[in-house]
Scaffold this motif. Structure first.
Motif, short mmCIF file in Angstrom:
data_model
loop_
_atom_site.label_atom_id
_atom_site.label_comp_id
_atom_site.label_asym_id
_atom_site.label_seq_id
_atom_site.Cartn_x
_atom_site.Cartn_y
_atom_site.Cartn_z
N UNK A 37 0.68 -2.24 15.90
CA UNK A 37 0.15 -3.48 15.35
C UNK A 37 0.57 -3.64 13.90
N UNK A 38 1.38 -4.65 13.61
CA UNK A 38 1.85 -4.89 12.25
C UNK A 38 0.83 -5.67 11.43
N UNK A 39 -0.18 -6.24 12.07
CA UNK A 39 -1.19 -6.99 11.33
C UNK A 39 -2.02 -6.05 10.47
N UNK A 40 -2.31 -6.45 9.25
CA UNK A 40 -3.10 -5.63 8.36
C UNK A 40 -4.56 -5.68 8.81
N UNK A 41 -5.14 -4.53 9.05
CA UNK A 41 -6.51 -4.48 9.57
C UNK A 41 -7.50 -4.93 8.51
N UNK A 42 -8.63 -5.40 8.95
CA UNK A 42 -9.71 -5.80 8.07
C UNK A 42 -10.99 -5.10 8.51
N UNK A 43 -11.93 -4.98 7.58
CA UNK A 43 -13.22 -4.37 7.87
C UNK A 43 -14.33 -5.40 7.63
N UNK A 44 -15.33 -5.38 8.49
CA UNK A 44 -16.40 -6.38 8.40
C UNK A 44 -17.29 -6.16 7.18
N UNK A 45 -17.41 -4.92 6.73
CA UNK A 45 -18.25 -4.66 5.57
C UNK A 45 -17.68 -5.37 4.34
N UNK A 46 -18.45 -6.26 3.72
CA UNK A 46 -17.92 -7.05 2.60
C UNK A 46 -17.59 -6.22 1.37
N UNK A 47 -18.08 -4.98 1.32
CA UNK A 47 -17.79 -4.13 0.16
C UNK A 47 -16.38 -3.55 0.21
N UNK A 48 -15.73 -3.62 1.39
CA UNK A 48 -14.40 -3.05 1.55
C UNK A 48 -13.34 -4.03 1.07
N UNK A 49 -12.52 -3.58 0.12
CA UNK A 49 -11.39 -4.36 -0.37
C UNK A 49 -10.09 -3.67 0.03
N UNK A 50 -8.99 -4.36 -0.10
CA UNK A 50 -7.70 -3.76 0.23
C UNK A 50 -6.83 -3.65 -1.02
N UNK A 51 -5.98 -2.65 -1.03
CA UNK A 51 -5.00 -2.45 -2.08
C UNK A 51 -3.67 -2.10 -1.45
N UNK A 52 -2.62 -2.03 -2.24
CA UNK A 52 -1.29 -1.70 -1.75
C UNK A 52 -0.63 -0.71 -2.69
N UNK A 53 0.06 0.26 -2.13
CA UNK A 53 0.83 1.18 -2.95
C UNK A 53 2.27 1.22 -2.47
N UNK A 54 3.16 1.61 -3.35
CA UNK A 54 4.56 1.82 -3.03
C UNK A 54 4.83 3.30 -3.21
N UNK A 55 5.21 3.97 -2.12
CA UNK A 55 5.44 5.40 -2.18
C UNK A 55 6.67 5.74 -1.35
N UNK A 56 7.63 6.39 -1.98
CA UNK A 56 8.85 6.75 -1.26
C UNK A 56 9.63 5.55 -0.77
N UNK A 57 9.54 4.44 -1.50
CA UNK A 57 10.26 3.24 -1.12
C UNK A 57 9.59 2.43 -0.04
N UNK A 58 8.41 2.85 0.41
CA UNK A 58 7.68 2.15 1.47
C UNK A 58 6.38 1.60 0.90
N UNK A 59 6.11 0.33 1.16
CA UNK A 59 4.87 -0.29 0.72
C UNK A 59 3.88 -0.32 1.87
#
Length: 276
Positions: free
Chosen positions: A6-28
């Motif tokens: 699944x390439x879709x970015x998962x989400x969580x129902x808990x409103x306290x959960x936020x998402x971030x992104x990192x770049x590591x080894x050339x992969x985001x």
């Protein structure tokens, strides 16, 4: 090797959960966090097991977020993390996420190979690790007999090319789970992955562990194992590791190797005494 379909970015129902992104080894790739306890809050990092992704921790989030800041991340080759799997890569990615969120140190909770990654991280980056809570995992150090116990993986791997994915997912679910509720929860998780590389990841982990020296831990280590986890002599190995490292050892009643899906209530009760 990427397991996640699944390439879709998962989400969580808990409103306290936020998402971030990192770049590591050339992969985001993304990760998820809750910092609702502020900069002085204690941090937990949750690492999932083989063939699933970090959404397996969903039943635990309400309890954990009530008292802690939390990091959720997919291990390399799982879920939304398409980077190549290795213990070293996973350990580097944890450090990268901690740096981005300005986390000084954290309690690492790891299940199955997530526990292997947690041990590798603690060995490589002891200053960043408050303590380890390891669930149904394989202790690092002097583990040549571990890899020998998994030599059958080489014989089974060719079956991946001929056994339909739903069938093989069902077999894995039956091996990993100890009850109907656990199988009902775990099957969709494993089915969502590409199962053919699963054994390669597992074998790669065992091979890497067999080459590592026995670690010296500078933080407490807590070993939790399902009482019905019959995946090799895993309870014996964890008892021995607890004695060696002066850690604690507890069994989670009536749970198998995927105790985290077999009975989240029992696992939460087992984890709670060891939270900071």
């Amino acid at each position: 090797m990427a397991l996640g379909r699944n390439k879709n970015i998962k989400t969580f129902q808990n409103p306290a959960i936020q998402s971030g992104t990192i770049l590591n080894g050339g992969v985001s790739f993304p990760y998820w966090f809750s910092d609702s306890k502020g900069p002085k809050g204690k941090w937990l990092i949750l690492l999932h097991g083989l063939g699933v992704d970090c959404s397996v921790w969903t039943p635990y989030l309400d309890d954990l977020i009530a008292g802690y800041n939390v990091i959720l991340m997919d291990l390399p080759g799982h879920g939304n993390n398409r980077s190549a799997y290795s213990l070293e890569a996973a350990s580097r990615q944890i450090l990268t996420v901690m740096a981005q969120r300005n986390i000084g140190y954290a309690t690492i909770i790891g299940h199955c190979i997530g526990g292997c990654v947690a041990q590798a991280f603690s060995t490589d980056h002891a200053d960043y690790c408050r303590d380890l809570i390891l669930i149904d995992t394989f202790p690092l150090g002097g583990e040549q007999y571990h890899y020998a116990s998994f030599k059958w993986l080489s014989a089974v791997s060719p079956l991946m090319t001929v056994v339909p994915s739903p069938v093989f997912s069902g077999v894995l679910t039956g091996i990993f789970s100890a009850n109907r509720a656990g199988r009902h929860t775990l099957y969709p998780q494993i089915r969502q992955q590409k199962v053919s590389p699963v054994f390669k990841v597992f074998r790669k982990t065992m091979q890497a562990m067999s080459k590592l020296p026995t670690p010296v831990y500078y933080s407490p280590v807590h070993y939790l194992v399902g009482s019905r986890d019959h995946l090799v002599p895993i309870r014996k190995w964890n008892r021995q590791a607890a004695e060696l490292h002066k850690g604690t050892y507890d069994e989670i009643p009536k749970c198998g190797h995927f105790s985290v899906t077999d009975d989240p209530g029992k696992v939460m009760a087992a984890i709670r005494p060891y939270l900071p």
